[in-house]
Enzyme design. Sequence first.
Site, mmCIF file in Angstrom:
data_model
loop_
_atom_site.group_PDB
_atom_site.id
_atom_site.type_symbol
_atom_site.label_atom_id
_atom_site.label_comp_id
_atom_site.label_asym_id
_atom_site.label_seq_id
_atom_site.Cartn_x
_atom_site.Cartn_y
_atom_site.Cartn_z
ATOM 1 C CD GLU A 64 -3.079 -0.729 0.110
ATOM 2 O OE1 GLU A 64 -3.402 0.446 -0.071
ATOM 3 O OE2 GLU A 64 -3.531 -1.681 -0.551
ATOM 4 C CB SER A 90 -34.091 -29.667 -23.810
ATOM 5 O OG SER A 90 -33.598 -30.773 -24.515
#
Length: 812
Positions: free
Chosen positions: A110, A384
């Site tokens: 950081e 399907s």
Amino acid sequence: MNKPETNRKQRGSKGKSKRPKSRKRIGLIWLFFVVLVGVVCAVVGYLLVILNGERILSNNVNKLDLETATIIVDKSDKQIAKLSGEGSNREYVKFNDIPKKVTDAFVATEDKRFYEHGGVDLFGIGRALVKDIIARSAVEGASTITQQVAKNLFLNSDKTLFRKGTEASIALALENNYSKEQILELYLNRIYFGKNQYGIKTAAKYYFGVTDLNKLETWQIATLAGIPKAPNVYNPVNNPDKSMDRRAVVLSLMEDQGLITEQEKLAAAVVPFDPDKVPTKSSQYQTYIDYVFDEAQEVTGLSEDQFLRSGYTIKVSIDTKAQKAMEDAFAKESMFEKSKDETKMQGAMVIMDQHDGTLVAMVGGRDYSRQGWNRVTKQRQPGSSFKPIVSYGAAIETGNYFPWSTLRDDKTCYDKGKYCPTDSNRVKYVGPIAMTQAIKESRNQPAVWLLNEIGVSKGVSFAGKLGIELDKSDRNLAIALGGLTNGVTPLEMVTAYGAFANGGTLQNPHSVLEIKDKNNKTIYTYDPPKAKQVMAQETSYYVTQIMQGVTQTGGTGVKAKISGRPVAGKTGTTQLGIKGVSSSGNRDVWFVGYTPEWTAAVWMGYDKTDENHYVKQSSGQAAAMFAAVMSKGLEGKAKKSFPKPGNVQDEEKLPAVSGFTAAYVPEQVSIELKWGAVSAENVTYRVYRKADGEADFKLLAEVGLPLFDDLAILPEQTFTYYVTAYQASKKKESEPSPQATVTVTTDLSGEPSPGDNGQQSPPPNESEPPVEGGGGESPSPTPSPSPSASPSPGGEASPGSSPTPPVESAQP
């Protein structure tokens, strides 16, 4: 007399030489005063910045900016959830109890110059300004750890110059009053780690089950250090792959700064995250709340942390009755197959109001935990259930096909023999079959044949209009059976089917209606995009017609039937495809359907399918889930009917062929077929034949007159025939005539052998009870093989039927 003139010249020359020096002296004086003023302004500005930071710090140091909970309300403004931030979700840990390797990892990731700067990193600011100028927007934050503490303690997250200036002044004050260790302690206890976890100790305990930070391993430290950049994206529960990528970045930074060796980096980069370490805690409406939370962030640009702390009110479209019905159904063990071990069969369901796109209810899985794996938004193969989207709907939209159009169900291979789909019905390949019957029984060959007839590009284009963009590699006939590269999500399926239910109009699915801040000021209101008419109203009506048959007696989705309400929908299953395991099993089972009020999609299966974890039953269980939830959720709501456009055509049945006879003619060595003419315009006649040893009838000829001589015969062979009338303009084929059987003899007298010549039998409309296979659909017995009635449903069956091989999602 000349001297005075000379003196004047001398004086003039001296005067001219002095003027530049005077100007230079004045310029230096001005420069001095400008520099002095600049220095004074800089000093005053610096003092003001310092004093401002000290003032804010002194006024607020003992009272943290505690969050105000954000609440979620339904359409009636009734509160259904509260989203709070830290509260009891933080366990404070002193600096001396935080391992150096942990603090080093966060500093490396950081703010690597943390120990060198005084709260504001001028070098970092310069780098950020360059990037912002190049991007022409504020893309680089350049915030130090101290600035992040300042922002989290006292400020909001608005990225403005004023806020950044205030943040810098507080950071300088923090550095002036606190040690680096104290600042790091504040940072590591305040930082947000996603999943409602604040502080390093709480996060370590939540993600890894580690209560003593000294026991954290390198890969765990790197994972935690990578989260704060984007907590909702890089936490390992939401996105394990992105978290692992971010961990690799952190490990590289740690290696570059000499904190770990290359060997440690490589070893830590590949350790998999174990989600079983994460505690699960279910709560009411949790899937829906999480979806709202993500959508709210997307539409406003606000962060997760801001929503947790800033007191917003979010109005949503939930129907709590339907949501509760869904959660109750998912909590019932009886609604799911029992697994052979502790790994549960999973499922997901979402309901949408197709008229406006509002999301009514949603469950992302059994035992769903906060911000868990929401299967409503995860891709699976549709089987399907994709047929209406890419095959039937696309064909009807061309204007050349109707519910009564005759399709072909023959044993056929495509793509030069590379792709050979099969039916999984007890009676296969019935020849001509009406579209209504083909989808009702979920036969595979007719769907593939139909897509081949209209062209794959039309199917892909139609799916795209319904919001499903297929991968570039999905340009093959396998998509007719749901064989896709990436699959689809239940949310995509409910959106697409919603267009069928809504007269061909596609709506944008959404849950957030309005957002207000803590001062009751509206910051967001859903503005619906212009509705898209993605298909003709007639198309949506016809597709609804054929899918209503799926839920009626004899259809594969009969379990989705709701008493007193019309239901249209489609089942779907996908092949298991695991070597050595019974092919009757499935990976996925689906039911996607709708009533005139709501559209819903149900998926069931295992997150990871293997030889021990797969679906053994059919899509009937997904259909049953649909009925259980929808019937309960719709209780008390006015019953409606599907609207019928004014200009739709109704089926005009083509008369069946009558008077059919067949006789062997020895003189011509042929079999003579005769029948009565059909009274209809532009009719031809199709002659079908099946010889000894052949399993199925095949189209022998198509003629214009009610007469045909079959010359392609052999002695001592028996042939069976039937004839249909066919109207090419409407792609309509009549019921088959009664069958006639003829045996070719070598008797030259012209007299057929007794019982062999012209023996008639009833039309082929009685078949064995249908069966369910793993890859298709099938319920109760139906007639066969005709355009309007054919033998047995195609693969997904009713209870008690025996299994047959699955075929729906076979890849080419």
